[in-house]
Write a protein that holds these residues in place. Sequence first.
Motif, PDB file in Angstrom:
ATOM      1  N   MET A 121       0.823  -1.196   0.000  1.00 39.72           N
ATOM      2  CA  MET A 121       0.000   0.000   0.000  1.00 39.72           C
ATOM      3  C   MET A 121       0.863   1.254   0.000  1.00 39.72           C
ATOM      4  O   MET A 121       1.984   1.230   0.476  1.00 39.72           O
ATOM      5  CB  MET A 121      -0.870   0.021   1.236  1.00 39.72           C
ATOM      6  CG  MET A 121      -2.235  -0.539   0.960  1.00 39.72           C
ATOM      7  SD  MET A 121      -3.181  -0.543   2.459  1.00 39.72           S
ATOM      8  CE  MET A 121      -2.711  -2.071   3.130  1.00 39.72           C
ATOM      9  N   ALA A 122       0.362   2.321  -0.484  1.00 43.57           N
ATOM     10  CA  ALA A 122       1.157   3.530  -0.523  1.00 43.57           C
ATOM     11  C   ALA A 122       0.757   4.461   0.591  1.00 43.57           C
ATOM     12  O   ALA A 122      -0.367   4.489   1.049  1.00 43.57           O
ATOM     13  CB  ALA A 122       0.954   4.218  -1.860  1.00 43.57           C
ATOM     14  N   ALA A 126      10.531  -3.979  -6.188  1.00 44.48           N
ATOM     15  CA  ALA A 126      11.364  -4.989  -5.526  1.00 44.48           C
ATOM     16  C   ALA A 126      10.888  -5.280  -4.096  1.00 44.48           C
ATOM     17  O   ALA A 126      10.955  -6.422  -3.635  1.00 44.48           O
ATOM     18  CB  ALA A 126      12.822  -4.538  -5.524  1.00 44.48           C
ATOM     19  N   ASP A 127      10.363  -4.270  -3.402  1.00 42.51           N
ATOM     20  CA  ASP A 127       9.907  -4.493  -2.031  1.00 42.51           C
ATOM     21  C   ASP A 127       8.629  -5.337  -1.977  1.00 42.51           C
ATOM     22  O   ASP A 127       8.256  -5.824  -0.907  1.00 42.51           O
ATOM     23  CB  ASP A 127       9.640  -3.153  -1.323  1.00 42.51           C
ATOM     24  CG  ASP A 127      10.937  -2.472  -0.933  1.00 42.51           C
ATOM     25  OD1 ASP A 127      11.963  -3.170  -0.849  1.00 42.51           O
ATOM     26  OD2 ASP A 127      10.920  -1.239  -0.738  1.00 42.51           O
ATOM     27  N   ASN A 128       7.944  -5.432  -3.090  1.00 43.50           N
ATOM     28  CA  ASN A 128       6.699  -6.207  -3.110  1.00 43.50           C
ATOM     29  C   ASN A 128       6.864  -7.577  -3.765  1.00 43.50           C
ATOM     30  O   ASN A 128       5.893  -8.226  -4.140  1.00 43.50           O
ATOM     31  CB  ASN A 128       5.578  -5.414  -3.801  1.00 43.50           C
ATOM     32  CG  ASN A 128       5.074  -4.295  -2.901  1.00 43.50           C
ATOM     33  OD1 ASN A 128       5.291  -4.329  -1.683  1.00 43.50           O
ATOM     34  ND2 ASN A 128       4.415  -3.300  -3.478  1.00 43.50           N
ATOM     35  N   VAL A 143       4.228 -17.422  10.143  1.00 40.11           N
ATOM     36  CA  VAL A 143       3.392 -16.493   9.375  1.00 40.11           C
ATOM     37  C   VAL A 143       3.957 -15.071   9.425  1.00 40.11           C
ATOM     38  O   VAL A 143       4.801 -14.751  10.267  1.00 40.11           O
ATOM     39  CB  VAL A 143       1.930 -16.455   9.913  1.00 40.11           C
ATOM     40  CG1 VAL A 143       1.178 -17.724   9.580  1.00 40.11           C
ATOM     41  CG2 VAL A 143       1.905 -16.178  11.417  1.00 40.11           C
ATOM     42  N   ALA A 144       3.488 -14.264   8.465  1.00 48.63           N
ATOM     43  CA  ALA A 144       3.782 -12.826   8.485  1.00 48.63           C
ATOM     44  C   ALA A 144       2.451 -12.133   8.736  1.00 48.63           C
ATOM     45  O   ALA A 144       1.491 -12.334   7.981  1.00 48.63           O
ATOM     46  CB  ALA A 144       4.365 -12.392   7.152  1.00 48.63           C
ATOM     47  N   ILE A 145       2.384 -11.370   9.820  1.00 49.15           N
ATOM     48  CA  ILE A 145       1.105 -10.736  10.177  1.00 49.15           C
ATOM     49  C   ILE A 145       1.176  -9.249   9.846  1.00 49.15           C
ATOM     50  O   ILE A 145       2.004  -8.511  10.387  1.00 49.15           O
ATOM     51  CB  ILE A 145       0.796 -10.953  11.672  1.00 49.15           C
ATOM     52  CG1 ILE A 145       0.696 -12.463  11.939  1.00 49.15           C
ATOM     53  CG2 ILE A 145      -0.507 -10.239  12.060  1.00 49.15           C
ATOM     54  CD1 ILE A 145       0.731 -12.819  13.415  1.00 49.15           C
ATOM     55  N   PHE A 180      -0.339 -13.934   6.479  1.00 52.85           N
ATOM     56  CA  PHE A 180       0.221 -14.598   5.302  1.00 52.85           C
ATOM     57  C   PHE A 180       1.196 -15.690   5.720  1.00 52.85           C
ATOM     58  O   PHE A 180       1.784 -15.625   6.804  1.00 52.85           O
ATOM     59  CB  PHE A 180       1.009 -13.593   4.447  1.00 52.85           C
ATOM     60  CG  PHE A 180       0.165 -12.524   3.822  1.00 52.85           C
ATOM     61  CD1 PHE A 180      -0.405 -12.715   2.577  1.00 52.85           C
ATOM     62  CD2 PHE A 180      -0.049 -11.313   4.479  1.00 52.85           C
ATOM     63  CE1 PHE A 180      -1.186 -11.726   1.991  1.00 52.85           C
ATOM     64  CE2 PHE A 180      -0.831 -10.323   3.897  1.00 52.85           C
ATOM     65  CZ  PHE A 180      -1.397 -10.532   2.656  1.00 52.85           C
ATOM     66  N   GLN A 181       1.412 -16.635   4.797  1.00 52.23           N
ATOM     67  CA  GLN A 181       2.526 -17.573   4.991  1.00 52.23           C
ATOM     68  C   GLN A 181       3.815 -16.755   5.000  1.00 52.23           C
ATOM     69  O   GLN A 181       3.945 -15.813   4.210  1.00 52.23           O
ATOM     70  CB  GLN A 181       2.611 -18.527   3.796  1.00 52.23           C
ATOM     71  CG  GLN A 181       1.989 -19.862   4.031  1.00 52.23           C
ATOM     72  CD  GLN A 181       2.033 -20.710   2.767  1.00 52.23           C
ATOM     73  OE1 GLN A 181       2.923 -20.602   1.937  1.00 52.23           O
ATOM     74  NE2 GLN A 181       1.018 -21.554   2.637  1.00 52.23           N
ATOM     75  N   LEU A 182       4.745 -17.117   5.833  1.00 52.53           N
ATOM     76  CA  LEU A 182       5.996 -16.366   5.897  1.00 52.53           C
ATOM     77  C   LEU A 182       6.881 -16.717   4.688  1.00 52.53           C
ATOM     78  O   LEU A 182       7.065 -17.888   4.377  1.00 52.53           O
ATOM     79  CB  LEU A 182       6.746 -16.703   7.185  1.00 52.53           C
ATOM     80  CG  LEU A 182       8.020 -15.899   7.408  1.00 52.53           C
ATOM     81  CD1 LEU A 182       7.698 -14.499   7.923  1.00 52.53           C
ATOM     82  CD2 LEU A 182       8.949 -16.609   8.387  1.00 52.53           C
ATOM     83  N   SER A 183       7.364 -15.692   4.024  1.00 54.34           N
ATOM     84  CA  SER A 183       8.376 -15.918   2.972  1.00 54.34           C
ATOM     85  C   SER A 183       9.721 -15.699   3.644  1.00 54.34           C
ATOM     86  O   SER A 183      10.075 -14.574   3.989  1.00 54.34           O
ATOM     87  CB  SER A 183       8.180 -14.941   1.817  1.00 54.34           C
ATOM     88  OG  SER A 183       6.922 -15.123   1.245  1.00 54.34           O
TER      89      SER A 183
END
Length: 483
Positions: free
Chosen positions: A1-2, A293-295, A192-194, A240-243
């Motif tokens: 999001m911006a 790149a950040d996304n 996970v990534a919350i 989300f699942q953690l990357s």
Amino acid sequence: MAKDGEEDKFSTSWENCKASSCIPEDEVVPLKYKKRSAKLKSCVSAHDLRCLDMEKESHDGTSPRGVIEACLSLARTDTDSSPDNNKESDIRRSNSRAHSNWSKFFSLWKRKPIKRLASFPPLAVPKISRRKSKSTRETPVLRDLFNFKSSLENFTLHQLQAATNNFSQDNVIGEGGYAKVYKGSLADGRLVAIKRLNKGTVDEITAGFLSELGIIAHVDHPNTAKLVGCCIEGEMHLVFQLSSLGSLGSILHGSKCKPDWSKRYKIALGTADGLTYLHEACQRRIIHRDIKADNILLTEDFEPQICDFGLAKWLPKQWTHHNVSKFEGTFGYFAPEYFMNGIVDEKTDVYAFGVLLLELVTGREALDNWKQSLVIWAKPLLDNNNIEELADPALGNDFDPEEMDRVVLTASLCIEHSPILRPRMSQVVILLRGDEYVAECAKDGPKRSLHRTYSEELLDVQEYNSTKYLNDLDRHREVALGG
Ligand SMILES: Nc1ncnc2c1ncn2[C@@H]1O[C@H](COP(=O)(O)OP(=O)(O)OP(=O)(O)O)[C@@H](O)[C@H]1O
């Protein structure tokens, strides 16, 4: 999001912009490509037939030859128009550069046996078909989302607190415009990534949450982030699942251990696959609008996963494009037509993807600390095919020259100023993968029709080589350089 007011982004209303307008598909200029009648075949030789098939193929945007020829002929059309002044000759130069880039690919393929140039089937259509019930498609609210994806979990705040050591600062793994992202370990051991949306006004947070949830919950591809569930207790959370490797941005620009070429190439291919899925194979056309790149998240084996659907737009099939009245996204990745006219369609993502390819090749940021635009820096080097200067010094000579050539040429095409000269994402996949992929896919199957995006049609109608184009280009450069 911006986020409004962030240094590398900006968000502003602009006066003369139509908010959320759309033009039905049947009002746009019809395709130029027409197929010859099959009846002709009865009175021609085998050689003629092959020539005819080749010609037909060249008009078919789904074949490799068609991909190249379609763009070549568009570049030629523009190049042929007579110039009246210096500005127009600049445009002609730019078009002939595009023409020459496409020519490079074309000559590469021309040398191959004709069998390898056969048409190939479109991308696999996902099991979730476009024929879902009307109500499900048109009311993407929580209730429907949970019905749609029954595997989505509705977490309690207590569960998330327990997973993150009460949202401890030590667990923060990312921070964006609207959210902080925490690493968490659920009671059953899943990592996970919350994403905790707690920046901005309540309205902004709610809109961002629903918008991201509404899209990500319908997306299912190996190269997109995996939503596990959400929680609306207290604040709004997406789980989300953690990357495990975090974002490409942090690895490419923020770490000393930069990925080698094979990993970068893998990331380019996977991201292209994910974006092709969003544009062309998902149940609806999804325009991501913030490819950067950040996304791009990375799994432990460097498989890229597109994340952050906070700005994404779900375009109904009959809409050719979307006009936005609020300028959002990340500076350095904006396509000129978005920047100048607020047009959002597939080609705005293709442009951003081209910038991402340049980041992978050069190791430079889309906009560096001195606000130098990567595109402006790279353009002259791309035009001269100066790989030596372009390639990230961290790579040394340790890269596959053919893969590098393909990535560099694809990047050049993706960042063409005119959307009409940019390939579609399915074409990008072909260009990036090269011959082996083409051969692998050279099986019979239904062909996808070449359908042009609104920005392409608009430029065709408005005349691509107008003075307006040059003014737009100047302004774009000015803002990019001036920051
Ligand atoms: N599933 C994940 N696994 C690992 N890290 C993640 C995950 N999701 C997000 N992150 C990290 O958190 C950062 C911010 O996430 P995200 O882009 O979704 O937030 P945002 O507030 O929407 O950001 P922006 O302002 O850039 O749009 C990412 O760049 C990444 O580093």
